[in-house]
Design an enzyme around this catalytic site. Structure first.
Site, short mmCIF file in Angstrom:
data_model
loop_
_atom_site.label_atom_id
_atom_site.label_comp_id
_atom_site.label_asym_id
_atom_site.label_seq_id
_atom_site.Cartn_x
_atom_site.Cartn_y
_atom_site.Cartn_z
N PHE A 61 -4.46 -64.50 -46.02
CA PHE A 61 -4.14 -63.06 -46.09
C PHE A 61 -5.05 -62.27 -47.03
CE2 PHE A 61 -1.34 -65.41 -49.04
CZ PHE A 61 -1.67 -64.81 -50.25
N ARG A 89 10.35 -58.86 -62.10
CA ARG A 89 10.23 -59.72 -60.91
C ARG A 89 11.57 -59.77 -60.16
NH1 ARG A 89 5.15 -61.66 -59.13
NH2 ARG A 89 6.34 -63.32 -58.13
N ASN A 119 4.00 -54.99 -49.38
CA ASN A 119 5.33 -55.23 -49.96
C ASN A 119 5.64 -54.34 -51.16
OD1 ASN A 119 3.57 -56.44 -51.67
ND2 ASN A 119 4.54 -58.44 -51.70
N HIS A 122 3.88 -54.71 -57.14
CA HIS A 122 3.40 -55.93 -57.78
C HIS A 122 4.09 -56.09 -59.12
CE1 HIS A 122 0.52 -58.79 -59.60
NE2 HIS A 122 0.56 -58.00 -60.65
P1 ADP Z 1 3.51 -61.86 -55.72
O1 ADP Z 1 2.85 -60.51 -55.51
O2 ADP Z 1 4.97 -61.83 -55.34
O3 ADP Z 1 3.26 -62.45 -57.08
P2 ADP Z 1 1.45 -63.60 -54.61
O4 ADP Z 1 0.76 -63.54 -55.95
O5 ADP Z 1 1.68 -64.94 -54.00
O6 ADP Z 1 2.85 -62.86 -54.64
O7 ADP Z 1 0.59 -62.77 -53.54
C1 ADP Z 1 -0.06 -61.59 -53.88
C2 ADP Z 1 0.13 -60.60 -52.77
O8 ADP Z 1 -0.49 -61.09 -51.58
C3 ADP Z 1 1.60 -60.37 -52.34
O9 ADP Z 1 2.28 -59.45 -53.16
C4 ADP Z 1 1.40 -59.83 -50.93
O10 ADP Z 1 0.97 -58.47 -50.94
C5 ADP Z 1 0.26 -60.70 -50.43
N1 ADP Z 1 0.78 -61.91 -49.78
C6 ADP Z 1 1.27 -63.02 -50.38
N2 ADP Z 1 1.67 -63.94 -49.49
C7 ADP Z 1 1.43 -63.42 -48.27
C8 ADP Z 1 1.64 -63.89 -46.93
N3 ADP Z 1 2.16 -65.10 -46.68
N4 ADP Z 1 1.29 -63.08 -45.92
C9 ADP Z 1 0.75 -61.88 -46.15
N5 ADP Z 1 0.52 -61.37 -47.39
C10 ADP Z 1 0.87 -62.11 -48.45
#
Ligand code: ADP
Length: 155
Positions: A61, A89, A119, A122
Site C-alpha cells: 500500500f 491511539r 483512515n 494518524h
Molecule cells: P497506523 O497508522 O495505525 O499506525 P501503520 O503504521 O501500519 O498503521 O500504517 C500506516 C498507514 O498506512 C495507515 O494509517 C494507513 O493509512 C495505511 N495502511 C496500513 N495498512 C494498510 C492496508 N492493509 N491497506 C491499505 N492501507 C494501509
C-alpha cells in the site's frame, strides 16, 4: 494516573479538506481532555510523504499511501494529556477502517475513515516515534524542555 505526555497526530487529507470534519475531530480531541499544544496546516510534496512513511516502503500500500498523503492538505498536531500516546491511539481506533467501523464505530477512524488507506488520522505509536515525528513537523519544538519544565502550561 500516568504522567503528562505529548503525542503527534495528523489529520489526513480525507478529513483535512472538510472544515466540518476538522471541527468534529477537534471537539472529540477536547472532549477527551487533550490539550492542543501546537498545530500546523500544510501540504506534503510527495518526497515528504515518502520520507515520513519510509518504513512502509516495501508494503503493497506504500504508493497508494504516499499518493494519498500528498493529495491535499494535512494538519499536524502536538497533543498533551496523561498517557497521551496510548489514549490517542485508543480514541482514533484500529488502522483498518472496514473492520473498525464495526468493532470500534465510535472511534475517529470508525466515524470518519473511508478506507484502510484513507483512515482519517494518524497517531504516533511510541515515545521514540513522538520524538521523531515532532521533529519532522515542528523542528523548533523542544520535546526535552517541554517534558522537564512543564512548558505545556504556556503552549
Ligand atoms: P497506523 O497508522 O495505525 O499506525 P501503520 O503504521 O501500519 O498503521 O500504517 C500506516 C498507514 O498506512 C495507515 O494509517 C494507513 O493509512 C495505511 N495502511 C496500513 N495498512 C494498510 C492496508 N492493509 N491497506 C491499505 N492501507 C494501509
Amino acid at each position: 494516573m500516568g504522567r503528562m505526555q505529548i503525542t503527534l497526530a495528523i489529520l489526513k487529507p480525507d478529513v483535512a479538506v472538510n472544515p466540518h470534519i476538522v471541527y468534529a475531530i477537534d471537539k472529540s480531541i477536547l472532549r477527551n481532555k487533550f490539550l492542543i499544544i501546537k498545530r500546523k496546516r500544510l501540504r506534503w510534496p510527495k518526497a515528504r510523504a515518502e520520507q515520513f512513511y519510509f518504513q512502509h516502503a516495501q508494503r503493497f500500500f506504500y504508493r497508494r499511501l504516499v499518493e494519498f498523503m500528498s493529495s491535499g492538505p494535512i494538519e499536524a498536531l502536538i497533543l498533551a494529556k496523561r498517557n497521551a500516546i496510548q489514549d490517542w491511539r485508543l480514541l482514533i481506533g484500529p488502522t483498518k477502517v472496514y473492520k473498525t467501523q464495526h468493532t470500534n464505530p465510535n472511534t475517529i477512524r470508525g466515524q470518519f475513515g473511508l478506507t484502510d488507506t484513507r483512515n482519517a488520522v494518524h497517531g504516533a505509536d511510541s515515545e521514540e516515534s513522538v520524538h521523531e515525528e515532532v521533529a519532522f513537523f515542528f523542528p523548533e519544538f523542544d520535546v526535552g524542555k517541554w517534558n522537564t519544565k512543564g512548558h505545556y502550561l504556556i503552549p
